[in-house]
Motif scaffolding. Structure first.
Motif, PDB file in Angstrom:
ATOM      1  N   ASP A   1     -14.689   2.434  -2.165  1.00 28.32           N
ATOM      2  CA  ASP A   1     -13.703   1.550  -2.798  1.00 28.32           C
ATOM      3  C   ASP A   1     -12.473   1.360  -1.909  1.00 28.32           C
ATOM      4  OD1 ASP A   1     -15.347   1.252  -4.973  1.00 28.32           O
ATOM      5  OD2 ASP A   1     -14.286   2.682  -6.248  1.00 28.32           O
ATOM      6  N   SER A   2     -12.054   2.431  -1.226  1.00 30.49           N
ATOM      7  CA  SER A   2     -10.881   2.349  -0.346  1.00 30.49           C
ATOM      8  C   SER A   2     -11.153   1.424   0.832  1.00 30.49           C
ATOM      9  CB  SER A   2     -10.498   3.747   0.157  1.00 30.49           C
ATOM     10  OG  SER A   2     -10.069   4.571  -0.910  1.00 30.49           O
ATOM     11  N   ILE A   3     -12.350   1.506   1.403  1.00 37.12           N
ATOM     12  CA  ILE A   3     -12.708   0.644   2.537  1.00 37.12           C
ATOM     13  C   ILE A   3     -12.714  -0.818   2.106  1.00 37.12           C
ATOM     14  CG2 ILE A   3     -14.567   0.019   4.130  1.00 37.12           C
ATOM     15  CD1 ILE A   3     -15.285   3.032   4.180  1.00 37.12           C
ATOM     16  N   ARG A   4     -13.276  -1.089   0.918  1.00 39.32           N
ATOM     17  CA  ARG A   4     -13.294  -2.476   0.423  1.00 39.32           C
ATOM     18  C   ARG A   4     -11.874  -2.993   0.187  1.00 39.32           C
ATOM     19  NH1 ARG A   4     -17.105  -0.386  -3.243  1.00 39.32           N
ATOM     20  NH2 ARG A   4     -19.238  -0.689  -2.571  1.00 39.32           N
ATOM     21  N   ARG A   5     -11.026  -2.150  -0.400  1.00 41.13           N
ATOM     22  CA  ARG A   5      -9.648  -2.572  -0.692  1.00 41.13           C
ATOM     23  C   ARG A   5      -8.893  -2.853   0.596  1.00 41.13           C
ATOM     24  NH1 ARG A   5      -5.096  -0.223  -0.613  1.00 41.13           N
ATOM     25  NH2 ARG A   5      -5.926   1.900  -0.465  1.00 41.13           N
ATOM     26  N   ILE A   6      -9.058  -1.997   1.597  1.00 38.03           N
ATOM     27  CA  ILE A   6      -8.386  -2.186   2.879  1.00 38.03           C
ATOM     28  C   ILE A   6      -8.875  -3.466   3.545  1.00 38.03           C
ATOM     29  CG2 ILE A   6      -8.210  -1.256   5.229  1.00 38.03           C
ATOM     30  CD1 ILE A   6      -8.249   1.563   3.856  1.00 38.03           C
TER      31      ILE A   6
ATOM     32  N   SER B   1       0.208  -5.176   5.000  1.00 34.16           N
ATOM     33  CA  SER B   1       0.249  -3.736   5.276  1.00 34.16           C
ATOM     34  C   SER B   1       0.603  -2.916   4.040  1.00 34.16           C
ATOM     35  CB  SER B   1       1.251  -3.447   6.403  1.00 34.16           C
ATOM     36  OG  SER B   1       0.829  -4.042   7.615  1.00 34.16           O
ATOM     37  N   TRP B   2       1.494  -3.440   3.195  1.00 31.08           N
ATOM     38  CA  TRP B   2       1.832  -2.734   1.959  1.00 31.08           C
ATOM     39  C   TRP B   2       0.596  -2.588   1.078  1.00 31.08           C
ATOM     40  CZ3 TRP B   2       6.276  -0.353   2.060  1.00 31.08           C
ATOM     41  CH2 TRP B   2       7.377  -0.913   2.722  1.00 31.08           C
ATOM     42  N   ASP B   3      -0.095  -3.676   0.921  1.00 31.26           N
ATOM     43  CA  ASP B   3      -1.295  -3.689   0.088  1.00 31.26           C
ATOM     44  C   ASP B   3      -2.364  -2.752   0.657  1.00 31.26           C
ATOM     45  OD1 ASP B   3      -2.909  -4.495  -2.044  1.00 31.26           O
ATOM     46  OD2 ASP B   3      -3.762  -6.165  -0.918  1.00 31.26           O
ATOM     47  N   MET B   4      -2.433  -2.689   1.970  1.00 30.86           N
ATOM     48  CA  MET B   4      -3.425  -1.846   2.635  1.00 30.86           C
ATOM     49  C   MET B   4      -3.222  -0.372   2.298  1.00 30.86           C
ATOM     50  SD  MET B   4      -4.470  -2.067   6.634  1.00 30.86           S
ATOM     51  CE  MET B   4      -4.790  -3.820   6.458  1.00 30.86           C
ATOM     52  N   LEU B   5      -1.960   0.036   2.200  1.00 30.37           N
ATOM     53  CA  LEU B   5      -1.653   1.433   1.873  1.00 30.37           C
ATOM     54  C   LEU B   5      -1.538   1.669   0.371  1.00 30.37           C
ATOM     55  CD1 LEU B   5       0.955   2.408   4.629  1.00 30.37           C
ATOM     56  CD2 LEU B   5      -1.507   2.781   4.603  1.00 30.37           C
ATOM     57  N   GLY B   6      -1.706   0.593  -0.406  1.00 27.10           N
ATOM     58  CA  GLY B   6      -1.622   0.732  -1.853  1.00 27.10           C
ATOM     59  C   GLY B   6      -0.207   0.925  -2.341  1.00 27.10           C
ATOM     60  N   LEU B   7       0.756   0.323  -1.641  1.00 26.06           N
ATOM     61  CA  LEU B   7       2.173   0.497  -1.970  1.00 26.06           C
ATOM     62  C   LEU B   7       2.826  -0.824  -2.354  1.00 26.06           C
ATOM     63  CD1 LEU B   7       3.218   2.795   1.016  1.00 26.06           C
ATOM     64  CD2 LEU B   7       2.883   3.528  -1.358  1.00 26.06           C
ATOM     65  N   LYS B   8       3.946  -0.720  -3.070  1.00 32.40           N
ATOM     66  CA  LYS B   8       4.747  -1.905  -3.375  1.00 32.40           C
ATOM     67  C   LYS B   8       5.719  -2.139  -2.234  1.00 32.40           C
ATOM     68  CE  LYS B   8       4.583  -1.314  -8.407  1.00 32.40           C
ATOM     69  NZ  LYS B   8       5.384  -1.099  -9.645  1.00 32.40           N
ATOM     70  N   PRO B   9       6.001  -3.405  -1.909  1.00 34.15           N
ATOM     71  CA  PRO B   9       6.974  -3.701  -0.842  1.00 34.15           C
ATOM     72  C   PRO B   9       8.295  -3.003  -1.115  1.00 34.15           C
ATOM     73  CG  PRO B   9       5.807  -5.694  -1.474  1.00 34.15           C
ATOM     74  CD  PRO B   9       5.402  -4.640  -2.460  1.00 34.15           C
ATOM     75  N   GLY B  10       8.881  -2.419  -0.055  1.00 24.88           N
ATOM     76  CA  GLY B  10      10.149  -1.727  -0.202  1.00 24.88           C
ATOM     77  C   GLY B  10      10.018  -0.239  -0.440  1.00 24.88           C
TER      78      GLY B  10
ATOM     79  N   ARG C   1       3.113   9.465   2.839  1.00 24.23           N
ATOM     80  CA  ARG C   1       2.254  10.129   1.857  1.00 24.23           C
ATOM     81  C   ARG C   1       0.969   9.322   1.621  1.00 24.23           C
ATOM     82  NH1 ARG C   1       5.230   9.885  -2.752  1.00 24.23           N
ATOM     83  NH2 ARG C   1       6.603  11.528  -1.952  1.00 24.23           N
ATOM     84  N   ALA C   2       1.140   7.997   1.492  1.00 26.78           N
ATOM     85  CA  ALA C   2      -0.029   7.133   1.283  1.00 26.78           C
ATOM     86  C   ALA C   2      -0.934   7.138   2.514  1.00 26.78           C
ATOM     87  CB  ALA C   2       0.426   5.710   0.973  1.00 26.78           C
ATOM     88  N   TYR C   3      -0.295   7.132   3.698  1.00 25.84           N
ATOM     89  CA  TYR C   3      -1.068   7.171   4.939  1.00 25.84           C
ATOM     90  C   TYR C   3      -1.884   8.455   5.042  1.00 25.84           C
ATOM     91  CZ  TYR C   3      -2.093   8.213   9.789  1.00 25.84           C
ATOM     92  OH  TYR C   3      -2.731   8.595  10.932  1.00 25.84           O
ATOM     93  N   ARG C   4      -1.256   9.600   4.772  1.00 30.16           N
ATOM     94  CA  ARG C   4      -1.957  10.889   4.892  1.00 30.16           C
ATOM     95  C   ARG C   4      -3.168  10.956   3.961  1.00 30.16           C
ATOM     96  NH1 ARG C   4       3.378  12.948   5.561  1.00 30.16           N
ATOM     97  NH2 ARG C   4       3.555  13.364   3.311  1.00 30.16           N
ATOM     98  N   ARG C   5      -2.991  10.439   2.753  1.00 30.23           N
ATOM     99  CA  ARG C   5      -4.099  10.475   1.794  1.00 30.23           C
ATOM    100  C   ARG C   5      -5.291   9.660   2.301  1.00 30.23           C
ATOM    101  NH1 ARG C   5      -6.462   7.631  -2.061  1.00 30.23           N
ATOM    102  NH2 ARG C   5      -5.115   5.823  -1.774  1.00 30.23           N
TER     103      ARG C   5
ATOM    104  N   ALA D   1      -1.180  -0.231   9.954  1.00 30.07           N
ATOM    105  CA  ALA D   1      -0.322  -0.614   8.826  1.00 30.07           C
ATOM    106  C   ALA D   1       0.875   0.323   8.728  1.00 30.07           C
ATOM    107  CB  ALA D   1      -1.124  -0.596   7.532  1.00 30.07           C
ATOM    108  N   ARG D   2       0.639   1.613   8.855  1.00 27.59           N
ATOM    109  CA  ARG D   2       1.729   2.604   8.794  1.00 27.59           C
ATOM    110  C   ARG D   2       2.725   2.353   9.922  1.00 27.59           C
ATOM    111  NH1 ARG D   2       2.238   7.513  11.678  1.00 27.59           N
ATOM    112  NH2 ARG D   2       3.684   9.013  10.696  1.00 27.59           N
ATOM    113  N   THR D   3       2.220   2.146  11.139  1.00 28.92           N
ATOM    114  CA  THR D   3       3.096   1.916  12.291  1.00 28.92           C
ATOM    115  C   THR D   3       3.960   0.678  12.080  1.00 28.92           C
ATOM    116  OG1 THR D   3       1.450   2.917  13.775  1.00 28.92           O
ATOM    117  CG2 THR D   3       3.131   1.513  14.773  1.00 28.92           C
ATOM    118  N   ALA D   4       3.343  -0.401  11.585  1.00 29.45           N
ATOM    119  CA  ALA D   4       4.069  -1.654  11.370  1.00 29.45           C
ATOM    120  C   ALA D   4       5.157  -1.499  10.318  1.00 29.45           C
ATOM    121  CB  ALA D   4       3.079  -2.753  10.949  1.00 29.45           C
TER     122      ALA D   4
END
Length: 273
Positions: free
Chosen positions: A207-212, A218-227, A235-239, A264-267
């Motif tokens: 599921d994670s591969i499909r979502r990515i 990049s926010w969406d890729m890590l499952g985060l909200k902008p900002g 934390r999201a990157y490590r997981r 995505a994390r770097t950007a």
């Protein structure tokens, strides 16, 4: 002693199986079957009208298999015809065209239709599915790559093959494995052997591969909200890194997904002071 040896040498009783083909119109279902059964390719497109039925005999692992093949029309117009043929099926050829994204996206709808017609007691776990990523002889038009198709198939415990009805690539290998796995099913009392559904990766990884793959930024890729904060990004990157690291995850597409997460994390961190 001779009697026992004779018994051992006696050929096993032939096995009769039912196979159906599913998939959108014009993906090459009939051409795959003709390529295997008749060793030829029909270049002119002739739409299947309702159902094409054929019988063939094959020899798999020193056993004769009598295969009843029901090649089902993919056009919605023929739904009322094909809905009678789902029952008592041991094997399904589920075909899409690697150059038609909509035919790949429709695979779930075909499974839904089959479940609907088989009723509430339907158990697709005990049917062998072989997903055919067809028309790989046209790489310039390809829009569904192998890792995406393989992930979809293997995450459901289905066989997956890259095929070309035109050149014959992958066709014989696919049918040999398909029929061999159906034999295992029949010899296991109609239940799929455990070994055939051991996919080696988790639903969370798939599921994670499909979502990515389908993320919009990049926010969406890590499952985060902008900002989100630097701490939340890390934390999201490590997981995801632990979940998808190529050394620990064998799911198709995991390496590309891991690289995308790193980028995505770097950007995102570049824009946070």
């Amino acid at each position: 002693m001779e009697t026992n040896l004779q018994k051992r040498k006696e050929p096993r009783k032939s096995l009769r199986i039912k196979v159906i083909s599913m998939g959108n119109a014009e993906v090459g279902k009939s051409c795959i079957i003709k390529r295997y059964c008749e060793k030829r390719f029909v270049s002119k497109y002739l739409a299947t009208i309702g159902i094409d039925y054929g019988v063939t005999k094959v020899q798999i692992r020193d056993r004769e298999i009598k295969v009843n093949i029901f090649d089902m029309a993919g056009h919605p117009f023929f739904y009322e015809v094909r809905n009678e043929f789902y029952k008592d099926t041991q094997g399904v050829l589920l075909v899409y065209d690697v150059g038609q994204r909509e035919s790949f996206d429709a695979l779930d709808s075909w499974l839904t239709e089959m479940r609907q017609e088989l009723g509430p007691q339907a158990d697709l776990e005990n049917i062998i599915f072989s997903v055919c990523a067809n028309k790989i002889d046209c790489p310039k038009h390809r829009c569904v790559d192998e890792s995406e198709g393989r992930l979809w198939a293997e995450s459901r415990g289905f066989l997956y093959f890259e095929t070309s009805a035109q050149t014959g690539e992958g066709i014989n290998e696919m049918f040999q494995m398909f029929y061999s796995t159906i034999i295992d099913l029949c010899e296991n009392g109609g239940k799929r052997p455990t070994s055939s559904i051991n996919i080696g990766f988790t639903k969370e990884q798939a599921d994670s591969i499909r979502r990515i793959r389908n993320s919009k930024d990049s926010w969406d890729m890590l499952g985060l909200k902008p900002g989100s904060s630097r701490e939340e990004i890390n934390r999201a990157y490590r997981r995801l890194a632990v979940l998808l690291h190529p050394d620990k995850c064998i799911a198709p597409g995991s390496e590309d997904a891991f690289k995308a997460v790193v980028n995505a994390r770097t950007a995102l961190l570049k824009n946070i002071k």
